[in-house]
Write a protein that holds these residues in place. Structure first.
Motif, PDB file in Angstrom:
ATOM      1  N   ALA A   1       0.845  -1.190   0.000  1.00  0.00           N
ATOM      2  CA  ALA A   1       0.000   0.000   0.000  1.00  0.00           C
ATOM      3  C   ALA A   1       0.881   1.240   0.000  1.00  0.00           C
ATOM      4  CB  ALA A   1      -0.925   0.012   1.216  1.00  0.00           C
ATOM      5  N   LEU A   2       0.412   2.263  -0.693  1.00  0.00           N
ATOM      6  CA  LEU A   2       1.129   3.533  -0.801  1.00  0.00           C
ATOM      7  C   LEU A   2       0.336   4.609  -0.079  1.00  0.00           C
ATOM      8  CD1 LEU A   2       3.358   5.348  -2.113  1.00  0.00           C
ATOM      9  CD2 LEU A   2       1.832   5.537  -4.105  1.00  0.00           C
ATOM     10  N   TYR A   3       1.018   5.371   0.785  1.00  0.00           N
ATOM     11  CA  TYR A   3       0.377   6.437   1.555  1.00  0.00           C
ATOM     12  C   TYR A   3       1.032   7.778   1.228  1.00  0.00           C
ATOM     13  CZ  TYR A   3      -1.728   2.700   4.308  1.00  0.00           C
ATOM     14  OH  TYR A   3      -2.443   1.596   4.698  1.00  0.00           O
ATOM     15  N   LEU A   4       0.181   8.778   0.917  1.00  0.00           N
ATOM     16  CA  LEU A   4       0.669  10.094   0.532  1.00  0.00           C
ATOM     17  C   LEU A   4      -0.179  11.178   1.177  1.00  0.00           C
ATOM     18  CD1 LEU A   4       1.021   9.381  -3.299  1.00  0.00           C
ATOM     19  CD2 LEU A   4       2.883   9.369  -1.622  1.00  0.00           C
ATOM     20  N   GLU A   5       0.315  12.417   1.141  1.00  0.00           N
ATOM     21  CA  GLU A   5      -0.444  13.539   1.697  1.00  0.00           C
ATOM     22  C   GLU A   5      -1.626  13.917   0.815  1.00  0.00           C
ATOM     23  OE1 GLU A   5       2.058  17.032   1.850  1.00  0.00           O
ATOM     24  OE2 GLU A   5       3.260  16.310   0.184  1.00  0.00           O
ATOM     25  N   LYS A   6      -1.519  13.644  -0.488  1.00  0.00           N
ATOM     26  CA  LYS A   6      -2.646  13.855  -1.409  1.00  0.00           C
ATOM     27  C   LYS A   6      -2.484  12.911  -2.579  1.00  0.00           C
ATOM     28  CE  LYS A   6      -0.516  17.764  -3.869  1.00  0.00           C
ATOM     29  NZ  LYS A   6      -0.704  19.188  -4.255  1.00  0.00           N
ATOM     30  N   PRO A   7      -3.561  12.617  -3.312  1.00  0.00           N
ATOM     31  CA  PRO A   7      -3.494  11.637  -4.393  1.00  0.00           C
ATOM     32  C   PRO A   7      -2.473  12.018  -5.458  1.00  0.00           C
ATOM     33  CG  PRO A   7      -5.773  12.112  -3.833  1.00  0.00           C
ATOM     34  CD  PRO A   7      -4.944  13.106  -3.088  1.00  0.00           C
ATOM     35  N   ALA A   8      -1.813  11.017  -6.003  1.00  0.00           N
ATOM     36  CA  ALA A   8      -0.847  11.220  -7.078  1.00  0.00           C
ATOM     37  C   ALA A   8      -1.014  10.107  -8.096  1.00  0.00           C
ATOM     38  CB  ALA A   8       0.571  11.246  -6.535  1.00  0.00           C
ATOM     39  N   ALA A   9      -0.838  10.462  -9.380  1.00  0.00           N
ATOM     40  CA  ALA A   9      -1.109   9.518 -10.466  1.00  0.00           C
ATOM     41  C   ALA A   9       0.150   8.963 -11.112  1.00  0.00           C
ATOM     42  CB  ALA A   9      -1.973  10.193 -11.528  1.00  0.00           C
ATOM     43  N   SER A  10       1.329   9.396 -10.661  1.00  0.00           N
ATOM     44  CA  SER A  10       2.557   8.926 -11.296  1.00  0.00           C
ATOM     45  C   SER A  10       3.722   9.045 -10.328  1.00  0.00           C
ATOM     46  CB  SER A  10       2.852   9.747 -12.560  1.00  0.00           C
ATOM     47  OG  SER A  10       3.178  11.082 -12.203  1.00  0.00           O
ATOM     48  N   LEU A  11       4.808   8.376 -10.660  1.00  0.00           N
ATOM     49  CA  LEU A  11       6.022   8.466  -9.857  1.00  0.00           C
ATOM     50  C   LEU A  11       6.546   9.900  -9.835  1.00  0.00           C
ATOM     51  CD1 LEU A  11       8.274   7.010  -8.279  1.00  0.00           C
ATOM     52  CD2 LEU A  11       9.384   6.540 -10.465  1.00  0.00           C
ATOM     53  N   GLU A  12       6.446  10.581 -10.970  1.00  0.00           N
ATOM     54  CA  GLU A  12       6.915  11.965 -11.047  1.00  0.00           C
ATOM     55  C   GLU A  12       6.101  12.872 -10.134  1.00  0.00           C
ATOM     56  OE1 GLU A  12       8.301   9.553 -14.150  1.00  0.00           O
ATOM     57  OE2 GLU A  12       6.205  10.005 -13.647  1.00  0.00           O
TER      58      GLU A  12
END
Length: 207
Positions: free
Chosen positions: A74-85
């Protein structure tokens, strides 16, 4: 009993059968709702606290090797992201969590991660990260074997670096370069990911 009385009971029997089906169906709805996500992914909650920040689960999926389930991630981030960049442009904490679904030689897994990093970046860039790759390999070598149910996290903490934790215990090895963490994410999210289905799943929350 004569046929005529039996025939007269048929409408009532149909109503009873229909009522039983409705009750059974309504009772199963909560179970269906609860079981909408595979059990292998349910171990990854919707949010995670990392360095005092509440991160949202960007996506979660299962790593397959042929027909075998190797681990869930699972990947956790501060806001959604659609790519590695796009992930690389986020300035806050980040986390990827891996939960083993079968036993695997930890040193072998570390080697596979190193190859995954190399496959997804320029050779010259990778050469600059070799000291970190060696330290990462040493971490997995110390654990010998990762068994089904074992978990590890890769946290990016701004101003500190990457922290590897195995079963909740942080490892002492230091990884201060942002490029190293980005290269680690490239294992799953780069142009040549370990599992394309898993890559898609990890980016599922992005619009």
């Amino acid at each position: 009993m004569p046929a005529a009385p039996l025939l007269s009971l048929l409408p009532r029997l149909r109503r009873w059968a229909l009522a039983l089906l409705v009750v059974a169906g309504s009772a199963s709805l909560p179970a269906l709702a609860q079981g909408s996500e595979p059990a292998e992914l349910a171990v990854h909650p919707a949010t995670a606290q990392v360095d005092g920040h509440n991160l949202q689960r960007n996506g979660a999926g299962i790593r397959y090797k042929a027909i075998f389930k190797v681990y869930s991630a699972a990947l956790y981030l501060e806001k959604p992201a659609a790519s590695l960049e796009a992930i690389g442009q986020l300035t806050g904490p980040k986390r990827i969590t891996v939960s083993m679904l079968r036993s695997i030689n930890a040193a072998e897994l570390g080697t596979l991660f190193a190859h995954g990093m190399e496959d997804n970046m320029d050779k010259q860039q990778f050469s600059k990260l070799i000291p970190g790759v060696v330290r990462m390999s040493e971490v997995f070598n110390r654990h010998k074997e990762l068994k089904a149910g074992d978990r590890f996290t890769l946290d990016w903490l701004p101003g500190k670096g990457m922290v590897i934790s195995v079963n909740g215990k942080p490892e002492p090895a230091e990884f201060t370069e942002p490029e190293f963490y980005q290269a680690m994410l490239g294992i799953w999210l780069g142009p040549k990911p370990a599992d394309r289905g898993l890559k898609q799943a990890l980016l599922a929350a992005a619009p």
